[in-house]
Design an enzyme around this catalytic site. Structure first.
Site, PDB file in Angstrom:
ATOM      1  N   LYS A   1      34.310  33.049  37.537  1.00  0.00           N
ATOM      2  CA  LYS A   1      35.124  32.312  36.344  1.00  0.00           C
ATOM      3  C   LYS A   1      35.934  31.166  37.023  1.00  0.00           C
ATOM      4  CE  LYS A   1      39.475  35.276  36.739  1.00  0.00           C
ATOM      5  NZ  LYS A   1      40.236  36.069  35.766  1.00  0.00           N
TER       6      LYS A   1
ATOM      7  N   ARG B   1      50.608  53.012  54.365  1.00  0.00           N
ATOM      8  CA  ARG B   1      51.216  52.097  53.369  1.00  0.00           C
ATOM      9  C   ARG B   1      52.327  52.722  52.384  1.00  0.00           C
ATOM     10  NH1 ARG B   1      46.434  47.894  52.797  1.00  0.00           N
ATOM     11  NH2 ARG B   1      46.531  46.973  54.754  1.00  0.00           N
TER      12      ARG B   1
END
Length: 531
Positions: free
Chosen positions: A33, A274
């Site tokens: 896109k 994390r």
């Protein structure tokens, strides 16, 4: 009408690995896109994880991946990827892809959070994703056509709605084309832009996930959203990612007064998984304390991490003081379009690969540097499947075979900035039941079911993107509400502990259909249905 053999939506590492691995004999079209290199893959600062040293082994990589994912991973997916990793790196090296080397001329292996061994290979320091993507792109043959600035907004199905035969795209001039193909592959990346703080490219708006959901594809594990601990954060704005490799080189997280915030939180301290680091930083920020990455003991920082250095310069952060202000932000989606280990969805001829797909590889929290690896591994695996089985199907490019859609009219527009801010606050790192309910009700006030039946032909790319982002936000929030426990990437205040009884549960989402699915292996024994 145009007819294509393999149509790929997206141009990241998974898409390129697939296109390259298909070889010269299959016609391939890649639609993207934006510009060809505008995506998360080129922004990936971390490296690629692979058990390459004499002290390492794929079984260790497997174990680390399972632990990070809090053991809701698909074991078969983890086993496949960790076993393939060394060969994938060796193949790239043999083909001429340059990776960073030590003084002895061997591949330099780095350490990142939750890894038990040094196994991260980098290229150009923190430019790994960009360099690998550019290298693979140069290997593409003339059978691969690249079509930029083509926005895919609707999958074309047969009348029975069980087979995908193409996609509608909108060009930069507003014209609409229907592209028909024997095989359609969604490789459009994640949905990070539904959050106000994100490391993701501006193009990561969840288009592929929305396309699949509207078409009736099954989705899975959407509640598992990874928040990277260290985004460069100044003046209330996130400017981009500070690679985990910076902490791997010895940087530490400190408060303004210099207190090391991870000291007594986890045995691995700053290299903890994390979710642990993100939640800790979040707690300090909630208390009004700014958190910094202390890089004073890293020599030649600007040479070792050129991308981070440039990022700091653009944001006006002077690294000569040795401290970089950071905050956690949305980084990666573990959930996505549910696929098997050959990237097949429940819709015939529709495949998904990369971050938009969910094989169960990452469980509830992705292990660092397994994302580029995932794209390489499954891109090549899908190519092998298509080369073996993708030549016998008859074309279904007759427009008479297409299903018809009853279109509604767009009634209410969403403020995207408000959506992003609310998602960060209500469906972010720390979640509460009443906030999730409030957020779900707010999202549904826009009429989710009606939005799915809007005539996208009549909408602009911007209007369609807004709807896709709203749908993504609703899917994540609804799934998060059903996940009534703390698990991996997020923390539930009303249920702060992992519930061993639901470790094996997996949420499957499919539009408007009440289903309960069993996974292809016995690890996923139950499914909570969100409709």
């Amino acid at each position: 009408m145009n007819h294509i053999k393999v149509l790929i939506i997206g141009s990241g590492i998974a898409a390129l690995q697939l296109a390259k691995s298909l070889g010269r004999h299959i016609d391939v079209t890649i639609v993207t896109k934006s510009d060809f290199y505008d995506g998360n893959s080129c922004l990936a600062q971390g490296g690629v994880a692979a058990a390459l040293s004499a002290d390492d082994h794929p079984s260790k990589h497997y174990h680390d991946t399972m632990v990070a994912g809090r053991k809701v991973n698909n074991k078969k997916a983890v086993e496949f990827v960790t076993k393939e990793a060394p060969q994938l790196i060796e193949d790239l090296v043999r083909a001429g892809c340059e990776f960073d080397k030590d003084q002895a001329g061997s591949l330099e292996l780095g350490l990142e959070g939750a890894h038990s061994e040094k196994r991260i290979v980098h290229s150009g320091g923190d430019e790994t994703g960009k360099r690998i993507v550019h290298f693979i792109a140069k290997q593409l043959h003339d059978n691969v056509k690249i079509k930029e600035k083509m926005f895919a907004y609707e999958l074309i199905l047969t009348k029975q709605k069980d087979t995908c035969i193409g996609v509608k795209v909108k060009l930069a001039n507003g014209k609409i084309q229907s592209l028909f193909a024997d095989y359609i592959v969604i490789a459009s990346g994640g949905s990070g832009q539904i959050y106000s703080r994100t490391s993701n490219a501006a193009t990561a708006t969840g288009d592929g996930l929305a396309l699949a959901y509207i078409a009736g594809a099954e989705l899975a594990d959407l509640e598992f959203v990874q928040f990277h601990p260290t985004l460069l954060y100044t003046n209330g704005k996130a400017h981009g990612l500070i690679s985990e490799a910076v902490r791997g080189e010895g940087a530490t997280l400190i408060t303004k007064s210099g207190y090391p915030i991870m000291q007594n939180v986890h045995p691995l301290k700053d290299l903890a998984p994390r979710h642990v680091v993100s939640q800790t930083i979040h707690e300090y920020i909630q208390k009004g304390e700014q958190v910094f990455l202390d890089i004073r003991n890293i020599k030649n920082f600007s040479l070792r991490f050129p991308t981070v250095y440039t990022l700091c310069q653009k944001a006006g952060v002077n690294i000569s003081h040795g401290k970089i202000p950071v905050a956690p932000g949305c980084h990666f989606f573990m959930g996505g379009i549910k696929t098997d280990l050959y990237c097949r969805t429940n819709i015939n001829r529709l495949f998904a690969v990369g971050e938009v797909a969910c094989t169960g590889l990452h469980g509830s929290n992705r292990l660092a540097s397994n994302s580029l690896l995932e794209g390489l591994a499954f891109g090549e695996r899908l190519a092998k499947w298509l080369c073996k089985y993708g030549t016998s199907n008859k074309e279904l490019n007759d427009a008479k075979n297409c299903s018809t859609i009853n279109h509604a009219v767009l009634q209410k527009h969403v403020n995207i900035n408000e959506l992003k801010t609310r998602m960060m606050e209500m469906t972010g790192i720390v979640r509460k039941k009443h906030q999730l309910i409030e957020q779900k009700e707010w999202l549904e006030s826009f009429g989710i079911e009606q939005l799915l039946d809007v005539n996208f032909d009549l909408l602009s790319v911007e209007e369609t993107t807004s709807i896709f982002m709203l749908v993504n936000a609703w899917l994540v929030t609804t799934s998060a509400l059903y996940r009534t426990e703390t698990r991996g990437s997020h923390y539930r205040l009303d249920c702060p502990h992992e519930n061993n009884e639901v470790w094996l549960n997996r949420q499957i989402v499919r539009q408007k259909k009440e289903i309960v699915k069993k996974g292809e292996n016995n690890e996923f024994i139950e499914a909570t249905v969100v409709t």
